[in-house]
Design a protein around this motif. Structure first.
Motif, PDB file in Angstrom:
ATOM      1  N   ARG A 186       4.176 -11.117  26.388  1.00 37.68           N
ATOM      2  CA  ARG A 186       2.930 -11.094  25.844  1.00 37.68           C
ATOM      3  C   ARG A 186       2.079 -11.810  26.689  1.00 37.68           C
ATOM      4  O   ARG A 186       0.905 -11.679  26.285  1.00 37.68           O
ATOM      5  CB  ARG A 186       4.104 -11.927  24.642  1.00 37.68           C
ATOM      6  N   ARG A 188       1.381 -11.545  30.025  1.00 39.42           N
ATOM      7  CA  ARG A 188       0.781 -11.232  30.871  1.00 39.42           C
ATOM      8  C   ARG A 188       0.123  -9.705  30.142  1.00 39.42           C
ATOM      9  O   ARG A 188      -1.161  -9.944  30.762  1.00 39.42           O
ATOM     10  CB  ARG A 188       1.733 -10.527  31.803  1.00 39.42           C
ATOM     11  N   LYS A 189      -0.044  -9.556  29.285  1.00 46.58           N
ATOM     12  CA  LYS A 189      -0.795  -8.635  28.723  1.00 46.58           C
ATOM     13  C   LYS A 189      -2.050 -10.022  28.214  1.00 46.58           C
ATOM     14  O   LYS A 189      -3.207  -8.994  28.164  1.00 46.58           O
ATOM     15  CB  LYS A 189      -0.413  -8.352  27.104  1.00 46.58           C
ATOM     16  N   GLU A 190      -1.853 -10.608  27.453  1.00 52.42           N
ATOM     17  CA  GLU A 190      -3.232 -10.919  27.670  1.00 52.42           C
ATOM     18  C   GLU A 190      -3.704 -11.752  28.441  1.00 52.42           C
ATOM     19  O   GLU A 190      -5.412 -11.902  28.295  1.00 52.42           O
ATOM     20  CB  GLU A 190      -2.686 -13.077  26.507  1.00 52.42           C
ATOM     21  N   GLN A 191      -3.540 -11.770  29.556  1.00 48.86           N
ATOM     22  CA  GLN A 191      -4.328 -12.153  30.839  1.00 48.86           C
ATOM     23  C   GLN A 191      -4.910 -11.102  31.306  1.00 48.86           C
ATOM     24  O   GLN A 191      -6.063 -11.214  31.662  1.00 48.86           O
ATOM     25  CB  GLN A 191      -3.332 -12.725  31.513  1.00 48.86           C
ATOM     26  N   ASN A 192      -4.183  -9.999  31.419  1.00 48.09           N
ATOM     27  CA  ASN A 192      -4.670  -8.660  31.783  1.00 48.09           C
ATOM     28  C   ASN A 192      -5.822  -8.687  30.777  1.00 48.09           C
ATOM     29  O   ASN A 192      -6.902  -8.148  31.360  1.00 48.09           O
ATOM     30  CB  ASN A 192      -3.776  -7.677  31.710  1.00 48.09           C
ATOM     31  N   LYS A 193      -6.308  -8.853  29.375  1.00 51.34           N
ATOM     32  CA  LYS A 193      -7.261  -8.838  28.935  1.00 51.34           C
ATOM     33  C   LYS A 193      -8.193  -9.395  29.071  1.00 51.34           C
ATOM     34  O   LYS A 193      -9.386  -9.169  28.997  1.00 51.34           O
ATOM     35  CB  LYS A 193      -6.549  -8.791  27.437  1.00 51.34           C
ATOM     36  N   GLY A 194      -8.095 -10.852  29.477  1.00 48.43           N
ATOM     37  CA  GLY A 194      -9.134 -11.928  29.665  1.00 48.43           C
ATOM     38  C   GLY A 194      -9.509 -11.791  31.025  1.00 48.43           C
ATOM     39  O   GLY A 194     -10.202 -11.936  30.944  1.00 48.43           O
TER      40      GLY A 194
END
Length: 195
Positions: A186, A188-194
């Motif tokens: 989760r 990592r997904k948030e970091q990739n969106k940001g």
């Protein structure tokens, strides 16, 4: 509280056989390197790494007694004994050496299992334990390579390795480890969106 590093090193070394001490020194070196690489607190990483296996060589009946008598997570008793030393060690270094930094104690407590919402220090110490130079298991070099640039991805790979091994051996898996892995995905997904 001012730390007496020499006293802590000697006390920790005295708790374990030479091979475990060499592992501990490798984790210390790796944790400092990871902290510097990923913007963590190198001194806290060094302290938590030094103490992470403090009670690893203790007899299991001693650890079980401490878990029961000191109100530690009794859920641990239903899972692999390899998990016990992390919680017992956090308790022991607080009692025996007055280490009272909750972040350091949590990094020790969760270095084997992980947890949901792992702090940067938790992630650094847990990963350092996986990839220190003395470690040799299938996939460790892949995890080391990932750790050059991506802390969370490397740690997820470490958890994947542990979970796979436990499945292969037909052992029970602490739900917290699965939850920690899922939480890292989760994150990592948030970091990739940001990014």
């Amino acid at each position: 509280m001012k730390l007496d590093w020499d006293k802590l090193r000697e006390a920790t070394k005295g708790q374990m056989p030479e091979k475990r001490w060499k592992h501990t020194l490798g984790v210390v070196e790796t944790a400092i390197s990871l902290a510097n690489r990923f913007g963590g607190n190198a001194e806290k990483a060094e302290l938590a790494a030094l103490l992470h296996d403090y009670s690893k060589a203790w007899q299991t009946d001693r650890m079980e007694r401490i878990i029961r008598e000191e109100g530690l997570s009794e859920e641990l008793l239903y899972f692999d004994k390899e998990l016990w030393h992390a919680h017992v060690g956090a308790w022991a270094v607080e009692k025996e050496h007055g280490i009272d930094d909750p972040e350091v104690l949590d990094a020790i407590r969760y270095h084997t299992s992980g947890r949901v919402g792992m702090t940067l220090l938790d992630r650094i110490v847990c990963l350092a334990d996986y990839i220190e130079p003395g470690r040799d298991f299938p996939g460790v070099n892949k995890i080391r390579k990932l750790a050059e640039h991506q802390l969370e991805e490397a740690l997820t790979a470490g958890f994947d390795s542990t979970i796979s091994l436990l499945l292969e051996k037909g052992k029970r898996i602490l739900p917290l480890t699965v939850m920690a892995r899922n939480d890292l995905i989760r994150l990592r997904k948030e970091q990739n969106k940001g990014g």
